[in-house]
Write a protein that holds these residues in place. Structure first.
Motif, PDB file in Angstrom:
ATOM      1  N   ARG A 135      -5.406  15.932  -3.736  1.00 20.20           N
ATOM      2  CA  ARG A 135      -4.034  16.150  -3.535  1.00 20.20           C
ATOM      3  C   ARG A 135      -3.752  16.160  -2.013  1.00 20.20           C
ATOM      4  O   ARG A 135      -2.849  15.733  -1.458  1.00 20.20           O
ATOM      5  CB  ARG A 135      -3.585  17.527  -4.168  1.00 20.20           C
ATOM      6  N   GLU A 136      -4.518  17.002  -1.343  1.00 21.94           N
ATOM      7  CA  GLU A 136      -4.610  17.103   0.243  1.00 21.94           C
ATOM      8  C   GLU A 136      -4.501  15.663   0.906  1.00 21.94           C
ATOM      9  O   GLU A 136      -3.938  15.556   1.803  1.00 21.94           O
ATOM     10  CB  GLU A 136      -5.758  17.806   0.663  1.00 21.94           C
ATOM     11  N   VAL A 157       0.578   7.491   7.079  1.00 23.80           N
ATOM     12  CA  VAL A 157       0.992   6.145   6.820  1.00 23.80           C
ATOM     13  C   VAL A 157       2.332   5.860   7.283  1.00 23.80           C
ATOM     14  O   VAL A 157       2.624   4.980   8.013  1.00 23.80           O
ATOM     15  CB  VAL A 157       1.002   5.531   5.285  1.00 23.80           C
ATOM     16  N   THR A 158       3.333   6.802   7.034  1.00 19.20           N
ATOM     17  CA  THR A 158       4.810   6.606   7.273  1.00 19.20           C
ATOM     18  C   THR A 158       4.999   6.556   9.053  1.00 19.20           C
ATOM     19  O   THR A 158       5.528   5.618   9.447  1.00 19.20           O
ATOM     20  CB  THR A 158       5.809   7.613   6.634  1.00 19.20           C
ATOM     21  N   ILE A 206      -3.750  12.838  -0.507  1.00 24.44           N
ATOM     22  CA  ILE A 206      -2.225  11.995  -0.549  1.00 24.44           C
ATOM     23  C   ILE A 206      -1.591  12.520   0.034  1.00 24.44           C
ATOM     24  O   ILE A 206      -0.693  11.717   0.756  1.00 24.44           O
ATOM     25  CB  ILE A 206      -2.077  12.053  -2.130  1.00 24.44           C
ATOM     26  N   ASP A 207      -1.272  13.897   0.306  1.00 23.24           N
ATOM     27  CA  ASP A 207      -0.017  14.392   0.950  1.00 23.24           C
ATOM     28  C   ASP A 207      -0.604  14.081   2.512  1.00 23.24           C
ATOM     29  O   ASP A 207       0.623  13.785   3.262  1.00 23.24           O
ATOM     30  CB  ASP A 207      -0.424  15.944   0.852  1.00 23.24           C
ATOM     31  N   GLY A 208      -1.607  14.273   3.060  1.00 23.02           N
ATOM     32  CA  GLY A 208      -1.693  13.934   4.283  1.00 23.02           C
ATOM     33  C   GLY A 208      -1.632  12.474   4.760  1.00 23.02           C
ATOM     34  O   GLY A 208      -1.194  11.912   5.644  1.00 23.02           O
ATOM     35  N   GLY A 209      -2.041  11.508   3.708  1.00 19.48           N
ATOM     36  CA  GLY A 209      -1.968  10.147   3.691  1.00 19.48           C
ATOM     37  C   GLY A 209      -0.409   9.685   3.964  1.00 19.48           C
ATOM     38  O   GLY A 209      -0.046   8.678   4.761  1.00 19.48           O
ATOM     39  N   VAL A 210       0.196  10.078   3.056  1.00 21.00           N
ATOM     40  CA  VAL A 210       1.683   9.882   3.155  1.00 21.00           C
ATOM     41  C   VAL A 210       2.534  10.186   4.666  1.00 21.00           C
ATOM     42  O   VAL A 210       2.983   9.222   5.250  1.00 21.00           O
ATOM     43  CB  VAL A 210       2.632  10.744   2.410  1.00 21.00           C
ATOM     44  N   LYS A 211       1.978  11.133   5.329  1.00 25.67           N
ATOM     45  CA  LYS A 211       2.554  11.411   6.848  1.00 25.67           C
ATOM     46  C   LYS A 211       1.828  10.510   7.593  1.00 25.67           C
ATOM     47  O   LYS A 211       2.446   9.765   8.627  1.00 25.67           O
ATOM     48  CB  LYS A 211       2.287  12.703   7.042  1.00 25.67           C
ATOM     49  N   HIS A 271      -7.942  16.322   8.579  1.00 26.37           N
ATOM     50  CA  HIS A 271      -8.800  17.319   8.299  1.00 26.37           C
ATOM     51  C   HIS A 271      -8.848  16.992   6.492  1.00 26.37           C
ATOM     52  O   HIS A 271      -9.648  17.787   6.009  1.00 26.37           O
ATOM     53  CB  HIS A 271      -8.269  18.925   8.116  1.00 26.37           C
ATOM     54  N   THR A 272      -8.158  16.040   5.942  1.00 27.20           N
ATOM     55  CA  THR A 272      -8.349  15.794   4.818  1.00 27.20           C
ATOM     56  C   THR A 272      -9.403  15.118   4.184  1.00 27.20           C
ATOM     57  O   THR A 272      -9.850  15.171   3.143  1.00 27.20           O
ATOM     58  CB  THR A 272      -6.809  15.343   4.123  1.00 27.20           C
ATOM     59  N   PHE A 311      -6.123   3.282   6.230  1.00 32.01           N
ATOM     60  CA  PHE A 311      -5.306   3.940   5.023  1.00 32.01           C
ATOM     61  C   PHE A 311      -6.324   4.120   3.846  1.00 32.01           C
ATOM     62  O   PHE A 311      -6.217   5.099   3.409  1.00 32.01           O
ATOM     63  CB  PHE A 311      -4.299   2.949   4.888  1.00 32.01           C
ATOM     64  N   GLU A 321      -0.798  21.016   4.690  1.00 31.20           N
ATOM     65  CA  GLU A 321      -0.597  22.014   5.885  1.00 31.20           C
ATOM     66  C   GLU A 321       0.087  23.196   5.114  1.00 31.20           C
ATOM     67  O   GLU A 321       1.457  23.251   5.383  1.00 31.20           O
ATOM     68  CB  GLU A 321       0.250  21.615   6.970  1.00 31.20           C
ATOM     69  N   ALA A 337      -1.745  16.645  10.628  1.00 31.29           N
ATOM     70  CA  ALA A 337      -1.644  16.575   9.172  1.00 31.29           C
ATOM     71  C   ALA A 337      -2.475  15.825   8.259  1.00 31.29           C
ATOM     72  O   ALA A 337      -2.496  16.049   6.930  1.00 31.29           O
ATOM     73  CB  ALA A 337      -0.206  15.952   9.024  1.00 31.29           C
ATOM     74  N   VAL A 365      -7.458   7.912   2.173  1.00 29.55           N
ATOM     75  CA  VAL A 365      -7.338   8.646   0.668  1.00 29.55           C
ATOM     76  C   VAL A 365      -8.204   8.097  -0.265  1.00 29.55           C
ATOM     77  O   VAL A 365      -8.193   8.405  -1.450  1.00 29.55           O
ATOM     78  CB  VAL A 365      -5.836   7.956   0.332  1.00 29.55           C
ATOM     79  N   ILE A 407       0.946  20.373   1.029  1.00 23.40           N
ATOM     80  CA  ILE A 407      -0.190  20.841   0.498  1.00 23.40           C
ATOM     81  C   ILE A 407      -1.566  20.820   1.549  1.00 23.40           C
ATOM     82  O   ILE A 407      -2.298  21.705   1.438  1.00 23.40           O
ATOM     83  CB  ILE A 407      -0.553  20.088  -0.728  1.00 23.40           C
ATOM     84  N   PHE A 455       0.846  -1.183  -0.026  1.00 22.05           N
ATOM     85  CA  PHE A 455       0.185  -0.076  -0.047  1.00 22.05           C
ATOM     86  C   PHE A 455       0.828   1.425  -0.264  1.00 22.05           C
ATOM     87  O   PHE A 455       0.605   2.136  -0.652  1.00 22.05           O
ATOM     88  CB  PHE A 455      -0.815  -0.028   1.322  1.00 22.05           C
ATOM     89  N   LEU A 462       1.084   4.301  -2.492  1.00 20.92           N
ATOM     90  CA  LEU A 462       0.770   5.647  -2.027  1.00 20.92           C
ATOM     91  C   LEU A 462       2.004   6.497  -2.857  1.00 20.92           C
ATOM     92  O   LEU A 462       1.521   7.684  -3.132  1.00 20.92           O
ATOM     93  CB  LEU A 462       0.621   5.596  -0.621  1.00 20.92           C
TER      94      LEU A 462
END
Lengths: 119, 497
Positions: free
Chosen positions: B152-153, B162-163, B155-160, B233-234, B143, A114, B230, B147, A112, A90, A94
């Motif tokens: 775009r928001e 998830v990691t 995906i951006d929030g999702g990256v943080k 709110h997305t 997860f 924040e 992060a 997403v 984006i 996943f 992503l």
């Protein structure tokens, strides 16, 4: 044997921390994968090592005879590998999607959700 | 016993399968709603059984503990399962009006039900490795939900999200490996005794710290909470409401469970750290909220600050403080999920969640304004709402321990919460809409399904606030069980010598 595995766990963690300190998301993910493998090895070593003694039950008895390997940590590691595989699959998709829609894998540019407050 | 314990898990999984098969048809959303209703019945059955027997246990596959997978429900687990089902049905109703067909085709309802199953499983399991598996079930579903839609928001929030959650997972797994190497067991009840017998107590403390960090990331405590503001709110509002209500609370539950049942050997060190963590979590969360200018971002930071109160209850480790933590947990889930649901309606009516771009809701939809005031004032701790009792008990507990400064911090954070809530009130409800819009509830598509869960949760907040006694008594019994785990251990393992 334990020492050898302990050293390799250490090397894996060191390598993964180095990778995770990079700003590139893909490198970060590779670091995470290395670290999850280090965690799996930790479980494996924690179950004690008995090389060359598979936990097989001979015909005619109910329990294995003599000292055999501990099967439980192997089952745990197997579960953890499967779950880890799913999660990282996943995470990789992503990452690909992030590259496509955000146009970058630099973590410092990913703002984006924040955005900085307008001054 | 086994059926009562396993039905709250089986029902959401079965519903998820049907909802996935029916994802292209309007029947899918009704399947989800029916599944959530049946799940609520099952968790009420579990609750009444646990109230009767105190602790119940079931061995999956009939392997005796500590060898098989054990499901256990004490008062805390049962009430968490019940409140999960309540949040589940509220959000399932809300989703009828909030989730569009595109998201439904992508499998929203199936993922939602899997998430509920994962959360329920984490509350019911009596085994550390099984807890890890439920965490992962919950995580992978979250997860997907986060997403879903792929803006775009998101995906951006999702990256943080998830990691950082993956790092926490790895910490948790390492802790499990080490604890197994030390004791040879992973059953929570069995571990409780065996950890005390370990010679090298220093190593136990090291493992305790690994668990504290792992669960601390999940619970979003200072300084590990950055993934939360992060990302929360997305996604769509139904998703962020269920995340805000339940996900961090699973982390808090895991902290409470492990740091009362397992790691009670070196309380001087571990619980002092938790005390500092609690204070910093409260303060940083509320200060973060004060500078935000978006409805959902303010609420997200307030989740962090409220988590601090619960950790404070755990860290003090007195009967009164744990009572407060349990009470706070229950009150917070209802209130927080409700505020996110209200933010969703406000967005649909006014077109945005940015405070500068919206307004005028008090004039055009007074019902929504009244419904906002209940959870908002409850969050800040106004009498006679549920948040007042939760804060009152915790402040009283810290004064009893003569921790004056902590009590002061808790009160000051409550005051700052009022500041944020009045900011939302003034910007979203009181001032006129900058575009001169007069957004009325009557013009809203699907308004019944949006307003019913909000009104229902607000009613629960009122009931808990006006009649706190049965809930406080319940939380008191639950805290007593946490402080003396003997019944828990004997129920799982049988009578101990």
């Amino acid at each position: 044997m334990e020492q050898l595995l302990a050293i390799s766990i250490g090397v894996l963690v060191a390598g993964s921390v180095y990778l995770m300190l990079a700003r590139d998301l893909l490198r970060f993910l590779f670091g995470l994968i290395l670290m999850s493998n280090a965690a799996n090895l930790t479980i494996f070593v924690a179950g004690r090592l008995t090389p060359g003694a598979p936990p097989l039950v001979p015909d005619g008895v109910d329990a294995p005879v003599g000292l055999v390997a501990n099967a439980l940590p192997q089952a745990l590691v197997l579960t953890a590998i499967v779950i880890g595989f799913g999660l990282f699959a996943f995470a990789l998709v992503l990452t690909l999607r992030a590259y496509q829609s955000l146009g970058t894998l630099e973590t410092s540019d990913m703002r984006i959700a924040e955005p900085d407050e307008p001054k | 016993m086994s059926w009562v314990l396993s039905l709250p898990l089986i029902i959401p999984f079965a519903t998820a399968v049907f909802a996935f098969l029916l994802r292209n048809s309007p029947l899918g959303r009704w399947t989800s709603l029916v599944g959530s209703s049946v799940g609520l019945v099952a968790s009420i059955a579990l609750m009444s059984t646990v109230l009767h027997h105190q602790v119940i246990t079931g061995q999956m596959g009939n392997w005796p503990a500590p060898f098989g997978i054990t499901l256990v429900a004490d008062l805390l687990s049962a009430v968490m399962v019940l409140i999960t089902a309540i949040t589940g049905i509220a959000v399932a109703i809300y989703a009828l009006g909030d989730i569009d067909e595109t998201r439904e085709r992508l499998g929203y309802h199936a993922l939602f039900q899997v998430l509920i199953a994962g959360v329920t499983g984490a509350f019911l399991t009596g085994d550390l490795f099984n807890l890890y598996v439920w965490f992962e079930v919950m995580l992978i579903a979250s997860f997907g939900l986060l997403v879903l839609g792929g803006s775009r928001e998101q995906i951006d929030g999702g990256v943080k999200y998830v990691t950082l959650n993956l790092i926490s997972t790895i910490m948790f797994l390492t802790g499990i490996g080490l604890i197994y190497g030390l004791t040879g067991t992973l059953n929570l009840a069995d571990l409780s005794g065996k950890l005390d017998a370990v010679e090298n107590q220093g190593l136990v403390t090291v493992i305790a710290m690994l668990f504290m960090v792992a669960f601390g990331v999940k619970a979003a405590v200072f300084p590990l909470f950055f993934w939360l503001p992060a990302s929360y709110h997305t996604p769509s509002f139904a998703v962020s409401a269920v995340f805000a209500g339940l996900l961090t609370k699973v982390g808090v539950y895991a902290l409470i469970r492990t740091f009362t049942l397992l790691f009670d050997g070196d309380v001087g060190l571990t619980h002092t750290i938790l005390l500092w963590v609690a204070g910093f979590t409260m303060v940083t969360g509320v200060l973060g909220a004060a500078v935000q200018n978006d409805f959902r971002k303010i609420l997200s930071f307030h989740i962090v600050s409220q988590i601090g109160y619960m950790i404070m209850g755990l860290a003090l480790l007195t009967p009164l403080a744990l009572l407060g933590a349990v009470f706070y947990l229950l009150h917070h889930i209802i209130v927080k999920a409700n505020l996110f649901l209200i933010a969703g309606v406000a967005k649909q009516l006014t077109g945005s969640t940015e405070l500068a771009k919206i307004g005028g809701l008090y004039r055009s939809s007074p019902l929504l304004a009244a419904l906002f005031l209940i959870p908002a004032f409850s969050l800040a701790g106004f009498p006679p709402l549920s948040g007042f009792w939760a804060k009152y008990i915790l402040v009283k507990a810290s004064l009893d321990e003569e921790l004056w400064f902590l009590a002061f911090v808790a009160l000051a954070v409550g005051l700052m919460t009022i500041f944020s809530m009045t900011k939302i009130w003034a910007e979203v409800f009181w001032k006129a809409h900058p575009d001169g819009r007069q957004p009325a509830l009557s013009g809203l598509v699907g308004r019944t399904s949006l307003i019913v869960p909000i009104a229902g949760l607000a009613l629960m907040t009122m009931v808990v606030g006006l009649m706190p006694e049965p809930f406080v008594t319940f939380a008191e019994q639950s805290a007593a069980q946490l402080l003396d785990p003997t019944p828990y251990i004997t129920t799982v393992l049988g009578p101990q010598p």
